[in-house]
Design a protein around this motif. Structure first.
Motif, PDB file in Angstrom:
ATOM      1  N   GLY A 142      19.047 -22.677   5.627  1.00  0.00           N
ATOM      2  CA  GLY A 142      20.429 -23.489   5.920  1.00  0.00           C
ATOM      3  C   GLY A 142      20.580 -23.850   7.345  1.00  0.00           C
ATOM      4  O   GLY A 142      21.610 -24.191   7.770  1.00  0.00           O
ATOM      5  N   TYR A 143      19.429 -23.485   8.212  1.00  0.00           N
ATOM      6  CA  TYR A 143      19.390 -23.802   9.410  1.00  0.00           C
ATOM      7  C   TYR A 143      19.459 -25.511   9.913  1.00  0.00           C
ATOM      8  O   TYR A 143      19.214 -26.191   9.036  1.00  0.00           O
ATOM      9  N   THR A 144      20.133 -25.790  10.928  1.00  0.00           N
ATOM     10  CA  THR A 144      20.295 -27.266  11.377  1.00  0.00           C
ATOM     11  C   THR A 144      18.859 -27.246  12.688  1.00  0.00           C
ATOM     12  O   THR A 144      19.006 -26.553  13.376  1.00  0.00           O
ATOM     13  N   ILE A 145      18.142 -28.244  12.192  1.00  0.00           N
ATOM     14  CA  ILE A 145      16.912 -28.376  13.007  1.00  0.00           C
ATOM     15  C   ILE A 145      17.280 -29.448  14.236  1.00  0.00           C
ATOM     16  O   ILE A 145      17.975 -30.504  14.028  1.00  0.00           O
ATOM     17  N   VAL A 146      17.327 -28.789  15.278  1.00  0.00           N
ATOM     18  CA  VAL A 146      17.767 -29.354  16.796  1.00  0.00           C
ATOM     19  C   VAL A 146      16.693 -29.748  17.447  1.00  0.00           C
ATOM     20  O   VAL A 146      16.746 -30.665  18.322  1.00  0.00           O
ATOM     21  N   GLY A 147      14.981 -29.360  17.160  1.00  0.00           N
ATOM     22  CA  GLY A 147      14.231 -29.742  18.157  1.00  0.00           C
ATOM     23  C   GLY A 147      12.913 -29.287  17.454  1.00  0.00           C
ATOM     24  O   GLY A 147      12.910 -28.216  16.610  1.00  0.00           O
ATOM     25  N   VAL A 148      11.688 -29.703  17.778  1.00  0.00           N
ATOM     26  CA  VAL A 148      10.376 -29.531  17.327  1.00  0.00           C
ATOM     27  C   VAL A 148       9.521 -29.755  18.540  1.00  0.00           C
ATOM     28  O   VAL A 148       9.684 -30.749  19.013  1.00  0.00           O
ATOM     29  N   GLY A 149       8.842 -28.646  19.105  1.00  0.00           N
ATOM     30  CA  GLY A 149       7.900 -28.618  19.800  1.00  0.00           C
ATOM     31  C   GLY A 149       6.489 -28.610  19.311  1.00  0.00           C
ATOM     32  O   GLY A 149       6.349 -27.515  18.593  1.00  0.00           O
ATOM     33  N   ALA A 150       5.666 -29.355  19.403  1.00  0.00           N
ATOM     34  CA  ALA A 150       4.253 -29.246  19.030  1.00  0.00           C
ATOM     35  C   ALA A 150       3.148 -29.721  19.997  1.00  0.00           C
ATOM     36  O   ALA A 150       3.314 -30.796  20.749  1.00  0.00           O
ATOM     37  N   GLU A 151       2.170 -28.859  20.189  1.00  0.00           N
ATOM     38  CA  GLU A 151       1.271 -29.127  21.157  1.00  0.00           C
ATOM     39  C   GLU A 151      -0.107 -28.733  20.943  1.00  0.00           C
ATOM     40  O   GLU A 151      -0.271 -27.482  20.359  1.00  0.00           O
ATOM     41  N   HIS A 152      -1.198 -29.223  21.738  1.00  0.00           N
ATOM     42  CA  HIS A 152      -2.456 -28.356  21.657  1.00  0.00           C
ATOM     43  C   HIS A 152      -2.337 -28.012  23.091  1.00  0.00           C
ATOM     44  O   HIS A 152      -2.309 -28.545  23.978  1.00  0.00           O
TER      45      HIS A 152
ATOM     46  N   ALA B 190       5.730 -28.853  25.656  1.00  0.00           N
ATOM     47  CA  ALA B 190       6.407 -28.667  24.543  1.00  0.00           C
ATOM     48  C   ALA B 190       7.433 -27.436  24.634  1.00  0.00           C
ATOM     49  O   ALA B 190       8.213 -27.268  24.415  1.00  0.00           O
ATOM     50  N   LEU B 191       6.629 -26.128  25.352  1.00  0.00           N
ATOM     51  CA  LEU B 191       7.133 -24.852  25.502  1.00  0.00           C
ATOM     52  C   LEU B 191       8.331 -25.239  26.678  1.00  0.00           C
ATOM     53  O   LEU B 191       9.377 -24.539  26.537  1.00  0.00           O
ATOM     54  N   GLN B 192       8.037 -26.077  27.490  1.00  0.00           N
ATOM     55  CA  GLN B 192       9.051 -26.356  28.644  1.00  0.00           C
ATOM     56  C   GLN B 192      10.259 -26.957  27.924  1.00  0.00           C
ATOM     57  O   GLN B 192      11.275 -26.645  28.588  1.00  0.00           O
ATOM     58  N   GLU B 193       9.801 -27.868  27.333  1.00  0.00           N
ATOM     59  CA  GLU B 193      10.958 -28.721  26.357  1.00  0.00           C
ATOM     60  C   GLU B 193      11.942 -27.527  25.692  1.00  0.00           C
ATOM     61  O   GLU B 193      13.075 -27.586  25.749  1.00  0.00           O
ATOM     62  N   LEU B 194      11.276 -26.577  24.983  1.00  0.00           N
ATOM     63  CA  LEU B 194      11.824 -25.659  24.397  1.00  0.00           C
ATOM     64  C   LEU B 194      13.043 -24.772  25.195  1.00  0.00           C
ATOM     65  O   LEU B 194      13.933 -24.576  25.121  1.00  0.00           O
ATOM     66  N   THR B 195      12.157 -24.383  26.162  1.00  0.00           N
ATOM     67  CA  THR B 195      12.783 -23.717  27.255  1.00  0.00           C
ATOM     68  C   THR B 195      13.982 -24.123  27.933  1.00  0.00           C
ATOM     69  O   THR B 195      15.170 -23.738  27.931  1.00  0.00           O
ATOM     70  N   GLU B 196      14.159 -25.747  28.097  1.00  0.00           N
ATOM     71  CA  GLU B 196      15.143 -26.393  28.675  1.00  0.00           C
ATOM     72  C   GLU B 196      16.270 -26.420  27.430  1.00  0.00           C
ATOM     73  O   GLU B 196      17.534 -26.223  28.074  1.00  0.00           O
ATOM     74  N   ALA B 197      15.866 -26.634  26.266  1.00  0.00           N
ATOM     75  CA  ALA B 197      17.011 -26.419  25.270  1.00  0.00           C
ATOM     76  C   ALA B 197      17.617 -25.144  25.042  1.00  0.00           C
ATOM     77  O   ALA B 197      18.788 -24.859  25.048  1.00  0.00           O
ATOM     78  N   VAL B 198      16.975 -24.058  25.518  1.00  0.00           N
ATOM     79  CA  VAL B 198      17.412 -22.571  25.205  1.00  0.00           C
ATOM     80  C   VAL B 198      18.349 -22.690  26.570  1.00  0.00           C
ATOM     81  O   VAL B 198      19.560 -22.176  26.524  1.00  0.00           O
ATOM     82  N   LEU B 199      18.141 -22.753  27.767  1.00  0.00           N
ATOM     83  CA  LEU B 199      18.747 -22.641  28.779  1.00  0.00           C
ATOM     84  C   LEU B 199      20.039 -23.655  28.888  1.00  0.00           C
ATOM     85  O   LEU B 199      21.176 -23.150  29.460  1.00  0.00           O
ATOM     86  N   ALA B 200      20.157 -24.762  28.245  1.00  0.00           N
ATOM     87  CA  ALA B 200      21.245 -25.532  27.909  1.00  0.00           C
ATOM     88  C   ALA B 200      22.136 -25.085  26.705  1.00  0.00           C
ATOM     89  O   ALA B 200      23.190 -25.657  26.364  1.00  0.00           O
ATOM     90  N   GLY B 201      21.829 -23.903  26.161  1.00  0.00           N
ATOM     91  CA  GLY B 201      22.628 -23.379  25.114  1.00  0.00           C
ATOM     92  C   GLY B 201      22.719 -24.211  23.865  1.00  0.00           C
ATOM     93  O   GLY B 201      23.412 -24.108  22.938  1.00  0.00           O
ATOM     94  N   LYS B 202      21.649 -25.107  23.648  1.00  0.00           N
ATOM     95  CA  LYS B 202      21.373 -25.835  22.437  1.00  0.00           C
ATOM     96  C   LYS B 202      20.549 -25.103  21.375  1.00  0.00           C
ATOM     97  O   LYS B 202      20.494 -25.724  20.168  1.00  0.00           O
ATOM     98  N   VAL B 203      20.172 -23.895  21.475  1.00  0.00           N
ATOM     99  CA  VAL B 203      19.396 -23.245  20.240  1.00  0.00           C
ATOM    100  C   VAL B 203      19.969 -21.802  20.091  1.00  0.00           C
ATOM    101  O   VAL B 203      20.412 -21.134  20.930  1.00  0.00           O
TER     102      VAL B 203
END
Length: 116
Positions: free
Chosen positions: A32-42, A52-65
């Protein structure tokens, strides 16, 4: 709960990335989670300097996750010290880490098993 997926492969293997994302998506939908982002990379798991990890980090720091989903803990990194540093960043921001393969939820207070 707002979920962000992170998928990584070391070599150019789009099929494996797709498999990881599909598995994480199924889990998130069932939970039942709401998907707010997907990071995928080689990229190498020996550094945290990945786009993609940096994008995840930015979302975490912004309180979006609220929770980060990974197929396996080694998708974040191959070096335990570096991976632990990232886990500490997540827990500092009250973001849980859910590792499907290990069946483990890590949050600010504990490591706990979960069942699928």
């Amino acid at each position: 709960m707002k979920a962000y997926f992170y998928c990584r492969v070391a070599h150019d293997d789009s099929f494996s990335l797709e498999q990881q994302a599909a598995k994480l998506c199924r889990y998130a939908e069932q939970a039942g989670y709401t998907i707010v982002g997907v990071g995928a990379e080689h990229g190498s798991g020996l550094t945290l300097e990945r786009p993609a990890l940096q994008e995840l980090t930015e979302a975490v720091l912004a309180g979006k996750v609220d929770v980060v989903l990974v197929n396996s803990l080694d998708r974040l990194g191959r070096d335990w010290g570096m991976t632990k540093q990232y886990i500490d960043l997540l827990t500092e921001h009250k973001v849980k880490l859910l590792c499907l393969r290990e069946r483990m939820m890590i949050d600010s207070s504990s490591f706990s098993p979960f069942f699928t």
